[in-house]
Write a protein that holds these residues in place. Structure first.
Motif: not given
Length: 169
Positions: A31-41, A63-64, A103-106, A158-169
């Protein structure tokens, strides 16, 4: 592809502080994994780029994504670490330093967000000159990511720069 859309299809949206936690990845269910989130100050930290990379590496282990069981998975993890390094370095060089790394991954997409107090607008240097030293950070982000963009802080500089990468197959 690059964009300055205020958010992407995978935008984390208005998550509460309580939602910022790791959910255990279930690698065996299919099943698809639940969204996992981590935050670092990163505000006031020293050795920020290695700190952000180490923190990201820990998340990839949790996250494997690591240890990688093939060349494609290893390359995907290395791409994530490189993009984190580039975004955090850009915040250090052009925006008075980063405030936070999200960081977040679904299970399908890994999203990286770096917030700062800078007013500048990140953009790949054009025309890109491969032999020219420096200035390749956003070009690298653009090439490695599915999408990226900038969200301006509506209440302050201020701003937030975001980027998204595909999870490995």
């Amino acid at each position: 592809m690059s964009t300055t859309r205020p958010c992407s299809p995978g935008d984390r949206g208005p998550e509460s502080e309580a939602a910022v936690a790791d959910a255990p990845a279930d690698r065996g269910s299919g099943e698809s994994a639940a969204r996992q989130v981590r935050r670092l100050s990163l505000n006031g930290a020293s050795g920020i780029v290695p700190l952000a990379r180490d923190y990201t590496r820990q998340a990839l282990h949790a996250w494997g994504w690591l240890p990688a069981d093939g060349a494609d998975r290893q390359a995907a993890a290395e791409d994530v670490l490189l993009v984190v390094s580039e975004l955090v370095t850009n915040a250090c060089l052009h925006a008075e330093g980063p405030d936070e790394l999200w960081l977040s991954c679904d299970g399908k997409v890994l999203r990286i967000e770096v917030s700062d107090k800078g007013a500048g607008q990140p953009a790949p240097r054009t025309p890109h000159r491969a032999g020219r030293p420096g200035g390749h950070g956003m070009f690298i982000v653009q090439r490695l990511c599915l999408d990226w963009g900038v969200v301006r802080n509506p209440d302050a500089t201020g701003k937030t720069v975001w980027a998204e990468l595909g999870a490995p197959a």
